[in-house]
Design an enzyme around this catalytic site. Structure first.
Site, PDB file in Angstrom:
ATOM      1  N   LYS A  41       0.824  -1.209   0.000  1.00 39.36           N
ATOM      2  CA  LYS A  41       0.000   0.000   0.000  1.00 39.36           C
ATOM      3  C   LYS A  41       0.855   1.255   0.000  1.00 39.36           C
ATOM      4  O   LYS A  41       1.930   1.262   0.568  1.00 39.36           O
ATOM      5  CB  LYS A  41      -0.870   0.020   1.255  1.00 39.36           C
ATOM      6  CG  LYS A  41      -1.903  -1.061   1.269  1.00 39.36           C
ATOM      7  CD  LYS A  41      -2.611  -1.133   2.572  1.00 39.36           C
ATOM      8  CE  LYS A  41      -1.791  -1.940   3.573  1.00 39.36           C
ATOM      9  NZ  LYS A  41      -2.660  -2.466   4.656  1.00 39.36           N
ATOM     10  N   LYS A  88      -2.447   7.250   6.383  1.00 41.00           N
ATOM     11  CA  LYS A  88      -2.557   6.828   7.782  1.00 41.00           C
ATOM     12  C   LYS A  88      -1.168   6.541   8.351  1.00 41.00           C
ATOM     13  O   LYS A  88      -0.918   6.786   9.535  1.00 41.00           O
ATOM     14  CB  LYS A  88      -3.485   5.619   7.919  1.00 41.00           C
ATOM     15  CG  LYS A  88      -2.976   4.354   7.252  1.00 41.00           C
ATOM     16  CD  LYS A  88      -2.575   3.304   8.254  1.00 41.00           C
ATOM     17  CE  LYS A  88      -1.645   2.258   7.677  1.00 41.00           C
ATOM     18  NZ  LYS A  88      -2.012   1.433   6.600  1.00 41.00           N
TER      19      LYS A  88
END
Lengths: 360, 360
Positions: A108, A199
């Site tokens: 990711k 995040k």
């Protein structure tokens, strides 16, 4: 029942074998060159040494040289390496995937070029594959708040499988869903990948409060610094949402598992939070990197460097305003220029559309 | 310099005297009938016994019978009581406020009638005041992630002053702003009040994970239940945003200090989280209420009861869909019907517009 091959035998890749084997699927776990000891251990005793758990009978472990055997004829080809290995993983998968397979990635994040153009990592994976093959497989990724070990011990975990092809997402989700692994699907590939990168970025900031407590000798005192952490969390959320929209994702993704949910779990601890705590305590980041956490993989810091470096060219090109992303800009200054921690409070919550007004 | 009178001498009301007096304002702190010992202590030694801190010289403490003296001619009249005291506070303020004053409240939350109509608490305050007086003062409230003690020891705290009149908000914010108290303003009164109520609601759910750990004897084990907590947090965020929109607030308020920021800080601990932990451990809520936490003020539980009771009539009237607010509905079942904890995972993340699809 399906057959799944996973490139990478780290804790997240291995954790995913639990719901798969619980559902009766066959999993072939292929170690990278960094996973030799892990694979050897699994081959000998079934034990994954980092997870400290025994994998299920349905898992077969392969060393990297046997990858071609492992991937032959599988239904699902997974990339189970972290963001640092994405180029390598793409090169490997180029020779392993076959038409008709579903490619599913846990890799990711985002990459950036000199002009500030950002690319989500599944696109980086694709870029290594022959174009005619790219279109003969489907591309999906797993995002959302998922600490690997918790999943591996079958604690409730809720995630999103995102990708381009809803039919593949539905099939993949069905393969993985158990009574403890709760899977949603989404075709907002970009929004979810942006969330996954962002995040990690704000997890670094989540460490500052503890560092301030340490620096000021406030350990054990009655009042902590949760107000401080909450303000950074909220600004992180507004910046994440703005970034999703900027890159063409759906800003509403920020409110769910792939946004605020993932940011919450990542803020609760881990290596990036620990690195941020050093900075909060007043240690220049270069010293954190070269001494206190030398050799430790810091995906959040890498993401700050990559995404943060895009902000100046994006501003120069007029794509974003100079006042946009004040927290990310400061995080970038901390890790790229050794700037001391000094939260730019007055520039927070100024994202377009935010229904608040700051100090005049 | 201004003069401020505060009705209520609890920890939050008193914490707010620190930025005010640091800025040179005069503060008159008026205890409720429950605060007699606090006021006596401050009058004698300056010490607030619950905060365990000495108030500044600029603070004068008054017993309730001297409220009229304290409020006479002040610039700002504050309601510093919690949501349980809102009707009482309104009745008191009715006789204390004068035309031209700015009313500023820390009383947050919502009330509901039998048809499910929800009212934010500043409206409840107003309802006790003569209509001609209501329009001769301005109404504002303080929301956002603010643990009182942290503010009182001057740790960075970022909040929103919300209300109807931007000029009043600007003046109030200016009065309170210091280098540690960071104040934004917003005319999204409804959105911010809804957020203030909803964050207490989801704080109760934030305790479940710890309770499950206790129940299953997982204390000290390597893997916690952060994935579980993160999923509830994310669903809480989506429901908060949907509720803001439902009541006519700005859903974007959910992404900032008055939404996710406040929910973050409230989830980190406190009485509502502790009550939720009992439920997570398998204790019926009635037993938590009547035994383990007997007599403890639980604003979150009260908010679940009030807001939760509105969901059935709102559904009957077709204002919301039966599948809306699945977490809040379950929380209501737990506290109103002693339902056992059983997270309705498959109904999560179905709010209108959420870019994800669940289990078919």
């Amino acid at each position: 029942m399906a057959t799944v091959a996973i490139l990478g035998a780290g804790i997240m890749a291995t954790a995913l074998t639990f719901p798969l084997t619980d559902n009766g699927h066959e999993v072939r776990l292929v170690g990278t060159h960094l996973d030799r000891d892990i694979i050897e251990s699994i081959q000998q005793s079934g034990l994954h040494p980092d997870l400290d758990l025994t994998v299920a009978d349905g898992v077969t472990a392969y060393q990297l040289e046997d990858a071609a055997t492992a991937f032959q004829g599988v239904d699902v080809a997974m990339s189970g390496v972290n963001s640092f290995g994405v180029h390598w993983a793409g090169e490997q998968l180029a020779g392993l995937i076959e038409p008709g397979m579903k490619v599913l990635s846990i890799t990711k994040g985002m990459e950036t070029d000199d002009e500030g153009n950002l690319t989500i990592l599944p696109e980086v994976l694709k870029s290594k594959i022959a174009p005619e093959l790219v279109s003969q497989v489907t591309w999906s990724a797993i995002v959302g708040p998922s600490i690997a070990g918790e999943l591996a011990v079958r604690h409730d975990t809720a995630v999103v499988f995102c990708g381009e092809d809803q039919a593949s997402l539905d099939e993949l989700a069905q393969m993985f869903r158990t009574d403890y692994y709760h899977v949603w699907t989404s075709t907002d590939f970009i929004g979810h990948e942006v969330g996954a990168a962002m995040k990690n970025i704000y997890a670094f900031a989540a460490g500052f409060a503890q560092g301030l407590i340490d620096k000021n000798g406030e350990q054990g005192q009655r009042y902590g610094r949760f107000n401080y952490g909450a303000a950074l969390f909220a600004e992180g959320q507004t910046e994440m949402e703005q970034f999703m929209e900027l890159l063409g994702g759906d800003p509403r993704t920020a409110r769910g598992l792939g946004g605020v949910g993932d940011m919450f779990v990542t803020s609760m601890g881990g290596r990036n939070v620990r690195a941020g705590a050093y900075v909060g305590a007043g240690v220049p980041f270069s010293e954190v990197r070269d001494q206190h956490m030398k050799g430790v993989t810091l995906e959040g810091v890498a993401a700050i460097r990559k995404v943060g470096s895009a902000l100046a060219p994006l501003t120069d090109r007029g794509v974003i305003r100079p006042e946009d992303f004040p927290l990310l800009r400061h995080l970038y200054a901390i890790i790229a220029e050794d700037a001391p921690l000094e939260i730019p409070w007055d520039s927070f919550f100024t994202a377009p559309g935010m229904p608040v007004t700051g100090r005049p």
